[in-house]
Design a protein around this motif. Structure first.
Motif, PDB file in Angstrom:
ATOM      1  N   ALA A 177      58.379  80.016  79.852  1.00  0.00           N
ATOM      2  CA  ALA A 177      57.761  78.531  80.410  1.00  0.00           C
ATOM      3  C   ALA A 177      58.559  77.961  79.049  1.00  0.00           C
ATOM      4  O   ALA A 177      58.382  76.798  78.019  1.00  0.00           O
ATOM      5  CB  ALA A 177      56.039  78.354  79.563  1.00  0.00           C
ATOM      6  N   PRO A 178      59.661  77.490  79.581  1.00  0.00           N
ATOM      7  CA  PRO A 178      60.501  76.611  78.628  1.00  0.00           C
ATOM      8  C   PRO A 178      60.753  75.437  79.374  1.00  0.00           C
ATOM      9  O   PRO A 178      60.420  74.601  79.899  1.00  0.00           O
ATOM     10  CB  PRO A 178      62.280  77.049  79.717  1.00  0.00           C
ATOM     11  N   GLU A 179      61.164  74.520  78.171  1.00  0.00           N
ATOM     12  CA  GLU A 179      60.993  72.844  78.403  1.00  0.00           C
ATOM     13  C   GLU A 179      62.397  72.190  77.649  1.00  0.00           C
ATOM     14  O   GLU A 179      62.837  73.415  76.547  1.00  0.00           O
ATOM     15  CB  GLU A 179      59.718  72.530  77.434  1.00  0.00           C
ATOM     16  N   ALA A 180      62.840  71.455  77.989  1.00  0.00           N
ATOM     17  CA  ALA A 180      63.767  70.966  77.322  1.00  0.00           C
ATOM     18  C   ALA A 180      63.440  69.506  75.885  1.00  0.00           C
ATOM     19  O   ALA A 180      62.547  68.524  77.008  1.00  0.00           O
ATOM     20  CB  ALA A 180      64.879  70.952  78.206  1.00  0.00           C
ATOM     21  N   PHE A 181      64.841  69.229  74.957  1.00  0.00           N
ATOM     22  CA  PHE A 181      64.520  68.114  74.591  1.00  0.00           C
ATOM     23  C   PHE A 181      66.004  67.520  74.286  1.00  0.00           C
ATOM     24  O   PHE A 181      66.393  68.401  73.934  1.00  0.00           O
ATOM     25  CB  PHE A 181      63.389  67.375  73.298  1.00  0.00           C
TER      26      PHE A 181
ATOM     27  N   LEU B 239      72.541  66.847  71.087  1.00  0.00           N
ATOM     28  CA  LEU B 239      72.622  68.023  72.150  1.00  0.00           C
ATOM     29  C   LEU B 239      70.946  68.515  72.610  1.00  0.00           C
ATOM     30  O   LEU B 239      70.157  67.436  71.858  1.00  0.00           O
ATOM     31  CB  LEU B 239      72.727  69.291  71.070  1.00  0.00           C
ATOM     32  N   TYR B 240      70.518  69.128  73.438  1.00  0.00           N
ATOM     33  CA  TYR B 240      69.489  69.279  74.066  1.00  0.00           C
ATOM     34  C   TYR B 240      69.415  70.839  73.520  1.00  0.00           C
ATOM     35  O   TYR B 240      69.683  71.760  73.088  1.00  0.00           O
ATOM     36  CB  TYR B 240      69.575  70.417  75.619  1.00  0.00           C
ATOM     37  N   ALA B 241      67.481  70.516  73.187  1.00  0.00           N
ATOM     38  CA  ALA B 241      66.963  71.407  72.540  1.00  0.00           C
ATOM     39  C   ALA B 241      65.611  72.745  73.662  1.00  0.00           C
ATOM     40  O   ALA B 241      65.449  71.648  74.574  1.00  0.00           O
ATOM     41  CB  ALA B 241      66.135  71.146  71.543  1.00  0.00           C
ATOM     42  N   ILE B 242      66.109  74.101  74.304  1.00  0.00           N
ATOM     43  CA  ILE B 242      65.164  74.930  74.891  1.00  0.00           C
ATOM     44  C   ILE B 242      64.327  75.233  73.985  1.00  0.00           C
ATOM     45  O   ILE B 242      65.081  76.081  73.366  1.00  0.00           O
ATOM     46  CB  ILE B 242      65.749  74.890  75.611  1.00  0.00           C
ATOM     47  N   ILE B 243      63.105  75.051  74.640  1.00  0.00           N
ATOM     48  CA  ILE B 243      62.259  76.126  73.726  1.00  0.00           C
ATOM     49  C   ILE B 243      61.424  76.835  74.680  1.00  0.00           C
ATOM     50  O   ILE B 243      61.243  76.130  75.949  1.00  0.00           O
ATOM     51  CB  ILE B 243      60.966  74.820  72.491  1.00  0.00           C
ATOM     52  N   TYR B 244      61.194  77.452  74.247  1.00  0.00           N
ATOM     53  CA  TYR B 244      60.243  78.889  75.160  1.00  0.00           C
ATOM     54  C   TYR B 244      59.187  79.697  74.247  1.00  0.00           C
ATOM     55  O   TYR B 244      59.485  80.098  73.624  1.00  0.00           O
ATOM     56  CB  TYR B 244      60.971  79.845  76.096  1.00  0.00           C
ATOM     57  N   SER B 245      58.360  80.501  75.227  1.00  0.00           N
ATOM     58  CA  SER B 245      57.804  81.736  74.236  1.00  0.00           C
ATOM     59  C   SER B 245      58.639  83.426  74.525  1.00  0.00           C
ATOM     60  O   SER B 245      58.794  83.291  75.439  1.00  0.00           O
ATOM     61  CB  SER B 245      56.713  81.978  75.293  1.00  0.00           C
ATOM     62  N   SER B 246      58.494  83.432  73.471  1.00  0.00           N
ATOM     63  CA  SER B 246      59.054  85.110  72.878  1.00  0.00           C
ATOM     64  C   SER B 246      58.504  86.107  72.074  1.00  0.00           C
ATOM     65  O   SER B 246      57.403  85.505  71.570  1.00  0.00           O
ATOM     66  CB  SER B 246      60.639  85.171  73.388  1.00  0.00           C
ATOM     67  N   VAL B 247      58.193  87.159  72.182  1.00  0.00           N
ATOM     68  CA  VAL B 247      57.951  87.868  71.250  1.00  0.00           C
ATOM     69  C   VAL B 247      58.879  88.270  69.725  1.00  0.00           C
ATOM     70  O   VAL B 247      59.892  88.588  70.125  1.00  0.00           O
ATOM     71  CB  VAL B 247      57.347  89.501  71.938  1.00  0.00           C
ATOM     72  N   ASN B 248      58.042  87.980  68.688  1.00  0.00           N
ATOM     73  CA  ASN B 248      59.156  88.238  67.819  1.00  0.00           C
ATOM     74  C   ASN B 248      58.747  89.721  66.960  1.00  0.00           C
ATOM     75  O   ASN B 248      57.725  90.882  67.593  1.00  0.00           O
ATOM     76  CB  ASN B 248      58.852  87.427  66.633  1.00  0.00           C
TER      77      ASN B 248
END
Length: 458
Positions: free
Chosen positions: A146-150, A157-166
């Protein structure tokens, strides 16, 4: 991430300290001239068969609530690398006025598939999609969901957020930075509340606060911060859900300034629900009446951006509106007109097979100023009345059949912005539902008028 509720657990290594970032509203910053909306999505039917497509789909809307799928609800482009399919597309207008599309590199429901990449397309006008590529976000044995950008104005710069497992085994929201969506910086943790969170969506700079919406325990919840420093967000307010709900998308109404929060159920052919708030600071949302919005057929996990009137018109000119319609019930807005065993009725969406709820509204067989309802799934058959009950019959070419299958569309009897349909050869009777079954009857009461009112949409 439109995902199975039981998420895979893989270790995540090599994370660096988070740094501040500045974000814009999840769907991108609206331009002053923007007056309409575009939605990207993929499609799934209830049985993952016909109606399921993991390509990029696009719909448009003048009001942000009722949507017209483009290209007959077929994909505009499909990934040619990685898993050869996408989920969770996101649309953003970049600083130069063009668009970028991001999406999860995953086809179908293989939750064990772990991609370090996301899909990326560029588009000048959403009529062509160019520069397809995959962007690598990390070297870890986990997903990039589920990547999104801002746009981060402070960084340029653009920031890309997304879900991953830590490393602790639960999903967190990660962030990378990029100038071109071709290469990206190393991943950093943006939000880790200590429990599983996916599907991050942001609204930034709203009366001094920045807001992050995400899925937690099948519920859409939110956190906020007066800064944009990763780790500074604190959960607040009451969550919303309608069953198991995911994929939050926050959109600001161009007309009223209110906010809408969209979400959909994680089952195949998920149902979209929408809530409204006049103040994100309140942390409270009121469910919108389903009369007010209609999702594109079979749509899942959408991304929404604002567009101009010219872009809206050009998209319709390029891709065209569907050649079919769906009819939504006024007083049972979760239900749509469909045929079942050749009988006419209204049933709750999602409908299987979905084509049984699609109709070609053609010139009336008995009077071209009227309308007849030709079935998409059985194109030799039309809705007609017989002993006042509606059924799906083959056109036998007789004048009786033509009259039975012809209706005059009028302003909705319960709401003039909707539609009602008066029988051609029984002009004192209207198409209506009774106990969910379609028939033609005289209309006299308020309930009758509601039963005889439908929204013609897609």
């Amino acid at each position: 991430m439109s995902a199975h509720p039981h998420l895979s657990r893989r270790g995540l290594l090599g994370m660096t300290a988070a740094v501040p970032l500045a974000l814009t509203l999840g769907a991108g910053t609206a331009h002053a001239a923007d007056s309409a909306y575009a939605m990207v999505y993929f499609t799934e039917s209830t049985n993952l068969g016909d109606g399921t497509d993991y390509g990029l789909h696009l719909a448009v809307s003048p009001d942000g609530l009722n949507w017209t799928p483009l290209n007959q609800n077929n994909p505009l482009v499909t990934p040619t690398a990685g898993a050869l399919g996408l989920r969770d597309p996101f649309l953003m207008r970049k600083q130069d006025g063009t668009f970028v599309v991001l999406a999860t590199d995953l086809k179908g429901t293989d939750w064990g598939y772990n991609s370090q990449y996301i899909h990326v397309w560029d588009s000048a006008d959403l009529r062509t999609f160019t520069g397809y590529r995959r962007l690598k976000l990390h070297d870890m044995t986990t997903h990039s969901w589920a990547p999104e950008a801002f746009w981060d104005a402070g960084r340029g710069l653009y920031a890309i957020i997304y879900s991953s497992v830590n490393a602790s085994g639960h999903n967190v929201i990660m962030v990378n930075y990029t100038s071109d969506f071709v290469t990206a910086s190393a991943p950093q943790v943006f939000f880790d509340p200590g429990y599983d969170v996916i599907d991050g969506d942001m609204a930034v700079g709203v009366n001094g606060y920045n807001y992050l919406y995400y899925k937690k325990n099948q519920t859409l919840v939110s956190a906020r911060s007066t800064s944009l420093a990763p780790g500074s967000f604190t959960e607040y307010g009451a969550g919303v859900a309608h069953g198991g709900t995911e994929a939050p998308t926050v959109v600001r109404s161009l007309a009223s300034g209110n906010f809408w929060l969209w979400g959909d159920t994680y089952t195949p052919n998920g149902v979209f629900y929408a809530w409204q708030s006049s103040s994100l600071a309140s942390g409270t949302w009121a469910a919108l009446d389903q009369r007010s919005y209609t999702q594109p057929l079979n749509s899942k996990h959408c991304g929404i951006a604002t567009i101009t009137t010219a872009e809206y018109d050009n998209l319709l000119a390029k891709w065209g509106a569907p050649a079919w319609n769906r009819l939504k019930s006024y007083n049972f807005p979760a239900r749509y007109v469909r045929h079942s065993n050749y009988g006419g009725r209204i049933d709750e969406y999602p409908i299987e097979p979905y084509r049984d709820s699609q109709w070609a509204l053609v010139p009336g067989l008995a009077d071209s100023s009227g309308v007849s309802f030709r079935s998409v799934s059985h194109p030799t058959r039309y809705l007609r009345h017989y002993d006042y009950a509606l059924r799906l019959d083959v056109n036998d070419g007789t004048s009786t059949f033509a009259g039975d299958a012809t209706f005059h569309r009028t302003a909705g009897l319960a709401d003039a912005s909707w539609a009602s349909f008066r029988s051609y050869n029984n002009p004192t009777r209207y198409l209506r539902h009774a106990n969910y079954v379609l028939r033609i009857d005289p209309v006299s009461t308020a309930t009758d008028r509601q039963d005889a009112t439908f929204r013609v949409g897609y």
